[in-house]
Design a protein around this motif. Sequence first.
Motif, PDB file in Angstrom:
ATOM      1  N   GLY A   1      -8.024   8.491  14.199  1.00  0.00           N
ATOM      2  CA  GLY A   1      -8.573   8.725  12.870  1.00  0.00           C
ATOM      3  C   GLY A   1      -9.817   9.586  12.851  1.00  0.00           C
ATOM      4  N   GLY A   2     -10.205  10.126  14.001  1.00  0.00           N
ATOM      5  CA  GLY A   2     -11.466  10.842  14.073  1.00  0.00           C
ATOM      6  C   GLY A   2     -11.444  12.266  13.550  1.00  0.00           C
ATOM      7  N   THR A   3     -10.287  12.908  13.546  1.00  0.00           N
ATOM      8  CA  THR A   3     -10.188  14.303  13.114  1.00  0.00           C
ATOM      9  C   THR A   3      -9.048  14.459  12.118  1.00  0.00           C
ATOM     10  OG1 THR A   3     -10.994  15.067  15.264  1.00  0.00           O
ATOM     11  CG2 THR A   3      -9.878  16.685  13.885  1.00  0.00           C
ATOM     12  N   THR A   4      -9.316  15.232  11.071  1.00  0.00           N
ATOM     13  CA  THR A   4      -8.302  15.462  10.047  1.00  0.00           C
ATOM     14  C   THR A   4      -8.066  16.955   9.855  1.00  0.00           C
ATOM     15  OG1 THR A   4      -9.972  15.371   8.301  1.00  0.00           O
ATOM     16  CG2 THR A   4      -8.803  13.332   8.802  1.00  0.00           C
ATOM     17  N   TYR A   5      -6.889  17.273   9.354  1.00  0.00           N
ATOM     18  CA  TYR A   5      -6.490  18.655   9.097  1.00  0.00           C
ATOM     19  C   TYR A   5      -5.807  18.696   7.723  1.00  0.00           C
ATOM     20  CZ  TYR A   5      -6.586  18.480  14.253  1.00  0.00           C
ATOM     21  OH  TYR A   5      -6.942  18.271  15.564  1.00  0.00           O
ATOM     22  N   TYR A   6      -6.027  19.783   6.978  1.00  0.00           N
ATOM     23  CA  TYR A   6      -5.442  19.889   5.644  1.00  0.00           C
ATOM     24  C   TYR A   6      -4.903  21.293   5.397  1.00  0.00           C
ATOM     25  CZ  TYR A   6      -7.819  15.529   4.532  1.00  0.00           C
ATOM     26  OH  TYR A   6      -8.239  14.219   4.524  1.00  0.00           O
ATOM     27  N   ALA A   7      -3.847  21.354   4.611  1.00  0.00           N
ATOM     28  CA  ALA A   7      -3.396  22.632   4.084  1.00  0.00           C
ATOM     29  C   ALA A   7      -4.366  23.065   2.991  1.00  0.00           C
ATOM     30  CB  ALA A   7      -1.985  22.493   3.509  1.00  0.00           C
ATOM     31  N   ASP A   8      -4.550  24.362   2.855  1.00  0.00           N
ATOM     32  CA  ASP A   8      -5.483  24.869   1.840  1.00  0.00           C
ATOM     33  C   ASP A   8      -5.089  24.398   0.435  1.00  0.00           C
ATOM     34  OD1 ASP A   8      -6.041  28.108   3.424  1.00  0.00           O
ATOM     35  OD2 ASP A   8      -6.975  26.153   3.753  1.00  0.00           O
ATOM     36  N   SER A   9      -3.802  24.261   0.200  1.00  0.00           N
ATOM     37  CA  SER A   9      -3.317  23.918  -1.135  1.00  0.00           C
ATOM     38  C   SER A   9      -3.687  22.505  -1.570  1.00  0.00           C
ATOM     39  CB  SER A   9      -1.795  24.086  -1.194  1.00  0.00           C
ATOM     40  OG  SER A   9      -1.170  23.254  -0.236  1.00  0.00           O
ATOM     41  N   VAL A  10      -4.080  21.660  -0.631  1.00  0.00           N
ATOM     42  CA  VAL A  10      -4.388  20.269  -0.985  1.00  0.00           C
ATOM     43  C   VAL A  10      -5.832  19.886  -0.685  1.00  0.00           C
ATOM     44  CG1 VAL A  10      -1.989  19.644  -0.561  1.00  0.00           C
ATOM     45  CG2 VAL A  10      -3.693  19.193   1.210  1.00  0.00           C
ATOM     46  N   LYS A  11      -6.590  20.778  -0.075  1.00  0.00           N
ATOM     47  CA  LYS A  11      -7.988  20.474   0.247  1.00  0.00           C
ATOM     48  C   LYS A  11      -8.747  20.111  -1.012  1.00  0.00           C
ATOM     49  CE  LYS A  11      -8.728  23.143   4.480  1.00  0.00           C
ATOM     50  NZ  LYS A  11      -9.337  24.355   5.060  1.00  0.00           N
ATOM     51  N   GLY A  12      -9.530  19.044  -0.929  1.00  0.00           N
ATOM     52  CA  GLY A  12     -10.311  18.606  -2.071  1.00  0.00           C
ATOM     53  C   GLY A  12      -9.551  17.701  -3.020  1.00  0.00           C
ATOM     54  N   ARG A  13      -8.229  17.622  -2.854  1.00  0.00           N
ATOM     55  CA  ARG A  13      -7.424  16.747  -3.723  1.00  0.00           C
ATOM     56  C   ARG A  13      -6.774  15.605  -2.942  1.00  0.00           C
ATOM     57  NH1 ARG A  13      -2.988  18.592  -6.216  1.00  0.00           N
ATOM     58  NH2 ARG A  13      -2.495  20.135  -4.603  1.00  0.00           N
ATOM     59  N   PHE A  14      -6.349  15.880  -1.726  1.00  0.00           N
ATOM     60  CA  PHE A  14      -5.677  14.883  -0.895  1.00  0.00           C
ATOM     61  C   PHE A  14      -6.597  14.439   0.229  1.00  0.00           C
ATOM     62  CE2 PHE A  14      -0.975  16.364  -1.599  1.00  0.00           C
ATOM     63  CZ  PHE A  14      -1.189  16.316  -2.973  1.00  0.00           C
ATOM     64  N   THR A  15      -6.454  13.183   0.612  1.00  0.00           N
ATOM     65  CA  THR A  15      -7.216  12.650   1.731  1.00  0.00           C
ATOM     66  C   THR A  15      -6.287  11.849   2.640  1.00  0.00           C
ATOM     67  OG1 THR A  15      -9.214  12.476   0.384  1.00  0.00           O
ATOM     68  CG2 THR A  15      -9.164  11.236   2.447  1.00  0.00           C
ATOM     69  N   ILE A  16      -6.272  12.213   3.913  1.00  0.00           N
ATOM     70  CA  ILE A  16      -5.504  11.454   4.902  1.00  0.00           C
ATOM     71  C   ILE A  16      -6.458  10.530   5.628  1.00  0.00           C
ATOM     72  CG2 ILE A  16      -5.724  13.219   6.704  1.00  0.00           C
ATOM     73  CD1 ILE A  16      -2.838  12.488   7.570  1.00  0.00           C
ATOM     74  N   SER A  17      -6.020   9.314   5.902  1.00  0.00           N
ATOM     75  CA  SER A  17      -6.924   8.359   6.529  1.00  0.00           C
ATOM     76  C   SER A  17      -6.142   7.253   7.216  1.00  0.00           C
ATOM     77  CB  SER A  17      -7.859   7.745   5.480  1.00  0.00           C
ATOM     78  OG  SER A  17      -7.117   6.938   4.566  1.00  0.00           O
ATOM     79  N   ARG A  18      -6.863   6.538   8.042  1.00  0.00           N
ATOM     80  CA  ARG A  18      -6.367   5.280   8.581  1.00  0.00           C
ATOM     81  C   ARG A  18      -7.581   4.474   9.010  1.00  0.00           C
ATOM     82  NH1 ARG A  18      -2.835   6.116  13.897  1.00  0.00           N
ATOM     83  NH2 ARG A  18      -2.013   4.210  12.959  1.00  0.00           N
ATOM     84  N   ASP A  19      -7.476   3.153   8.954  1.00  0.00           N
ATOM     85  CA  ASP A  19      -8.618   2.303   9.294  1.00  0.00           C
ATOM     86  C   ASP A  19      -8.791   2.194  10.805  1.00  0.00           C
ATOM     87  OD1 ASP A  19      -7.808   0.141   6.518  1.00  0.00           O
ATOM     88  OD2 ASP A  19      -9.181   1.849   6.620  1.00  0.00           O
ATOM     89  N   ASN A  20      -7.691   2.038  11.526  1.00  0.00           N
ATOM     90  CA  ASN A  20      -7.714   2.002  12.986  1.00  0.00           C
ATOM     91  C   ASN A  20      -6.308   2.304  13.483  1.00  0.00           C
ATOM     92  OD1 ASN A  20      -6.202  -0.595  13.336  1.00  0.00           O
ATOM     93  ND2 ASN A  20      -8.002  -1.396  12.257  1.00  0.00           N
ATOM     94  N   ALA A  21      -6.151   2.322  14.799  1.00  0.00           N
ATOM     95  CA  ALA A  21      -4.882   2.740  15.402  1.00  0.00           C
ATOM     96  C   ALA A  21      -3.735   1.767  15.127  1.00  0.00           C
ATOM     97  CB  ALA A  21      -5.069   2.915  16.904  1.00  0.00           C
ATOM     98  N   LYS A  22      -4.039   0.613  14.588  1.00  0.00           N
ATOM     99  CA  LYS A  22      -2.984  -0.374  14.324  1.00  0.00           C
ATOM    100  C   LYS A  22      -2.601  -0.449  12.856  1.00  0.00           C
ATOM    101  CE  LYS A  22      -4.163  -3.291  18.283  1.00  0.00           C
ATOM    102  NZ  LYS A  22      -4.512  -4.664  18.733  1.00  0.00           N
ATOM    103  N   THR A  23      -3.242   0.345  12.017  1.00  0.00           N
ATOM    104  CA  THR A  23      -2.961   0.296  10.584  1.00  0.00           C
ATOM    105  C   THR A  23      -2.166   1.523  10.162  1.00  0.00           C
ATOM    106  OG1 THR A  23      -5.048   1.389  10.078  1.00  0.00           O
ATOM    107  CG2 THR A  23      -5.050  -1.019  10.159  1.00  0.00           C
ATOM    108  N   PRO A  24      -1.544   1.444   8.982  1.00  0.00           N
ATOM    109  CA  PRO A  24      -0.782   2.598   8.519  1.00  0.00           C
ATOM    110  C   PRO A  24      -1.666   3.829   8.313  1.00  0.00           C
ATOM    111  CG  PRO A  24      -0.203   0.652   7.261  1.00  0.00           C
ATOM    112  CD  PRO A  24      -1.410   0.309   8.070  1.00  0.00           C
ATOM    113  N   VAL A  25      -1.022   4.958   8.242  1.00  0.00           N
ATOM    114  CA  VAL A  25      -1.689   6.197   7.848  1.00  0.00           C
ATOM    115  C   VAL A  25      -1.462   6.371   6.355  1.00  0.00           C
ATOM    116  CG1 VAL A  25      -1.708   8.697   8.093  1.00  0.00           C
ATOM    117  CG2 VAL A  25      -1.399   7.238  10.109  1.00  0.00           C
ATOM    118  N   TYR A  26      -2.518   6.703   5.646  1.00  0.00           N
ATOM    119  CA  TYR A  26      -2.439   6.851   4.191  1.00  0.00           C
ATOM    120  C   TYR A  26      -2.646   8.304   3.794  1.00  0.00           C
ATOM    121  CZ  TYR A  26      -3.136   1.820   4.405  1.00  0.00           C
ATOM    122  OH  TYR A  26      -3.010   0.495   4.697  1.00  0.00           O
ATOM    123  N   LEU A  27      -2.012   8.673   2.697  1.00  0.00           N
ATOM    124  CA  LEU A  27      -2.274   9.964   2.075  1.00  0.00           C
ATOM    125  C   LEU A  27      -2.611   9.692   0.618  1.00  0.00           C
ATOM    126  CD1 LEU A  27      -2.337  13.051   2.531  1.00  0.00           C
ATOM    127  CD2 LEU A  27      -0.019  13.109   1.564  1.00  0.00           C
TER     128      LEU A  27
END
Length: 124
Positions: free
Chosen positions: A55-81
């Motif tokens: 969860g330490g580094t994120t990457y985004y397409a230009d078309s969604v920057k500022g609107r979408f956020t990818i995240s996860r709490d830790n390695a055992k939890t789901p990935v959210y968008l």
Amino acid sequence: QVQLVESGGGLVQAGGSLRLSCAASGRTFSTNVMGWFRQAPGKEREFVAAITWSGGTTYYADSVKGRFTISRDNAKTPVYLQMNSLKPEDTAVYYCAARQGYRSPFDMTSYDFWGQGTQVTVSS
């Protein structure tokens, strides 16, 4: 093998929000990046966002920057968008993917495992 299950898609009006989830199971110990891609009717699958397994580094397409956020709490939890300020052009099937190699996180061919996809429809 890694199994990926997406959830959270649906129908929303333009300007609204949705949160997608991706749960990973199986042999995930070699996974180092989780990504979201989308495919609209008649178009190629495209990169949306990605996050390192920790969860330490994120990457985004230009078309969604500022609107979408990818995240996860830790390695055992789901990935959210988290998708805010949705637009009709965001309408697509959204896929979760897992990468176990070291090629570009922006390239769909870098990913080894894919979920079945979840439909997101944004009405105008």
